[in-house]
Design a protein around this motif. Structure first.
Motif, PDB file in Angstrom:
ATOM      1  N   ARG A  46       0.946  -1.090  -0.144  1.00  0.00           N
ATOM      2  CA  ARG A  46       0.148  -0.041   0.018  1.00  0.00           C
ATOM      3  C   ARG A  46       0.978   1.215  -0.018  1.00  0.00           C
ATOM      4  NH1 ARG A  46      -2.996  -3.884   2.503  1.00  0.00           N
ATOM      5  NH2 ARG A  46      -5.400  -3.724   2.069  1.00  0.00           N
TER       6      ARG A  46
ATOM      7  N   TYR B  40       0.727   4.902  -3.829  1.00  0.00           N
ATOM      8  CA  TYR B  40      -0.721   5.215  -3.887  1.00  0.00           C
ATOM      9  C   TYR B  40      -1.092   6.683  -4.421  1.00  0.00           C
ATOM     10  CZ  TYR B  40       0.392   7.918   0.463  1.00  0.00           C
ATOM     11  OH  TYR B  40       0.920   8.694   1.344  1.00  0.00           O
TER      12      TYR B  40
ATOM     13  N   PHE C 230      -3.470   9.602  -3.757  1.00  0.00           N
ATOM     14  CA  PHE C 230      -4.546  10.316  -2.728  1.00  0.00           C
ATOM     15  C   PHE C 230      -5.401  11.315  -3.383  1.00  0.00           C
ATOM     16  CE2 PHE C 230      -6.216  12.849   0.798  1.00  0.00           C
ATOM     17  CZ  PHE C 230      -6.759  11.952   1.543  1.00  0.00           C
TER      18      PHE C 230
ATOM     19  N   ASP D  16      -7.526  14.333  -3.027  1.00  0.00           N
ATOM     20  CA  ASP D  16      -8.089  15.694  -1.974  1.00  0.00           C
ATOM     21  C   ASP D  16      -9.151  16.300  -2.648  1.00  0.00           C
ATOM     22  OD1 ASP D  16      -8.243  17.567  -0.171  1.00  0.00           O
ATOM     23  OD2 ASP D  16      -6.198  18.250  -0.271  1.00  0.00           O
TER      24      ASP D  16
ATOM     25  N   SER E 251       2.169   9.370  -3.893  1.00  0.00           N
ATOM     26  CA  SER E 251       2.993   8.786  -3.027  1.00  0.00           C
ATOM     27  C   SER E 251       4.662   8.572  -3.524  1.00  0.00           C
ATOM     28  CB  SER E 251       2.986   7.691  -2.302  1.00  0.00           C
ATOM     29  OG  SER E 251       3.135   6.297  -3.219  1.00  0.00           O
TER      30      SER E 251
ATOM     31  N   GLY F  24     -10.172  10.160  -1.223  1.00  0.00           N
ATOM     32  CA  GLY F  24      -9.337   8.847  -0.666  1.00  0.00           C
ATOM     33  C   GLY F  24      -8.236   8.406  -1.189  1.00  0.00           C
ATOM     34  N   LYS F  25      -7.792   7.131  -0.585  1.00  0.00           N
ATOM     35  CA  LYS F  25      -6.452   6.742  -0.854  1.00  0.00           C
ATOM     36  C   LYS F  25      -6.747   5.529  -2.214  1.00  0.00           C
ATOM     37  CE  LYS F  25      -2.543   4.702   1.369  1.00  0.00           C
ATOM     38  NZ  LYS F  25      -1.809   4.255   2.642  1.00  0.00           N
ATOM     39  N   TYR F  26      -6.287   5.583  -3.078  1.00  0.00           N
ATOM     40  CA  TYR F  26      -6.115   4.748  -4.336  1.00  0.00           C
ATOM     41  C   TYR F  26      -4.793   4.018  -4.369  1.00  0.00           C
ATOM     42  CZ  TYR F  26     -10.526   7.019  -5.612  1.00  0.00           C
ATOM     43  OH  TYR F  26     -11.918   7.508  -5.915  1.00  0.00           O
ATOM     44  N   VAL F  27      -4.645   2.486  -4.155  1.00  0.00           N
ATOM     45  CA  VAL F  27      -3.434   1.896  -4.131  1.00  0.00           C
ATOM     46  C   VAL F  27      -3.068   1.299  -5.458  1.00  0.00           C
ATOM     47  CG1 VAL F  27      -3.314   1.308  -1.652  1.00  0.00           C
ATOM     48  CG2 VAL F  27      -4.450  -0.111  -3.282  1.00  0.00           C
TER      49      VAL F  27
ATOM     50  N   GLU G 204      -8.383   1.886  -1.885  1.00  0.00           N
ATOM     51  CA  GLU G 204      -8.088   1.095  -0.746  1.00  0.00           C
ATOM     52  C   GLU G 204      -8.885   0.158  -0.310  1.00  0.00           C
ATOM     53  OE1 GLU G 204      -4.510   1.685   2.867  1.00  0.00           O
ATOM     54  OE2 GLU G 204      -6.264   3.040   2.966  1.00  0.00           O
TER      55      GLU G 204
END
Length: 126
Positions: free
Chosen positions: A24, A27, A29, A31, A40, A104-107, A121
């Motif tokens: 993970r 990723y 993110f 916003d 990341s 949100g977070k996308y891995v 995620e």
């Protein structure tokens, strides 16, 4: 001359196969509040941009997943690419609002058809 069938700009390919070796840490993110994307450091490394900033990437949203592709690798990408700065942020307010991209977070999930695919995620098994 025979015409070749033109693929969709947003052809991510299937099926998804979560890359356990990356985990993970790679990723994107989203916003929603500030209308921007964050990449990341591990994702930037995966995309080949761990030290070259700023850089451009085409961004797409399909079937709840985010796809990133390099402008040089996608001949059908006629849209203006997102520009990631040295902090790895890109302004994407219109992209987020127009397509209804949930925050949100996308891995990182997989690579196919010149697209790096990131999925929510919450969709990745624990």
């Amino acid at each position: 001359m025979a015409q070749t069938e033109r693929k969709s700009l947003y052809d991510f390919g299937q099926p998804f196969n979560f890359d356990e070796t990356v985990g993970r840490e790679a990723y994107v993110f989203v916003d929603e509040r500030n209308g921007r994307l964050y990449l990341s450091s591990e994702a930037a490394r995966k995309l080949g941009h761990d030290d070259g900033f700023p850089f451009n990437m085409h961004v797409a949203f399909k079937d709840g997943n985010i796809g990133l592709t390099k402008p040089t690798e996608n001949v059908w990408a006629d849209k203006r690419p997102a520009r990631f700065d040295k902090r790895r942020y890109a302004s994407a307010r219109t992209f987020i609002k127009k397509l209804g991209v949930p925050g949100g977070k996308y891995v990182y999930d997989s690579y196919g058809n010149n697209w790096f695919v990131f999925r929510p995620e919450k969709d990745v098994r624990p």
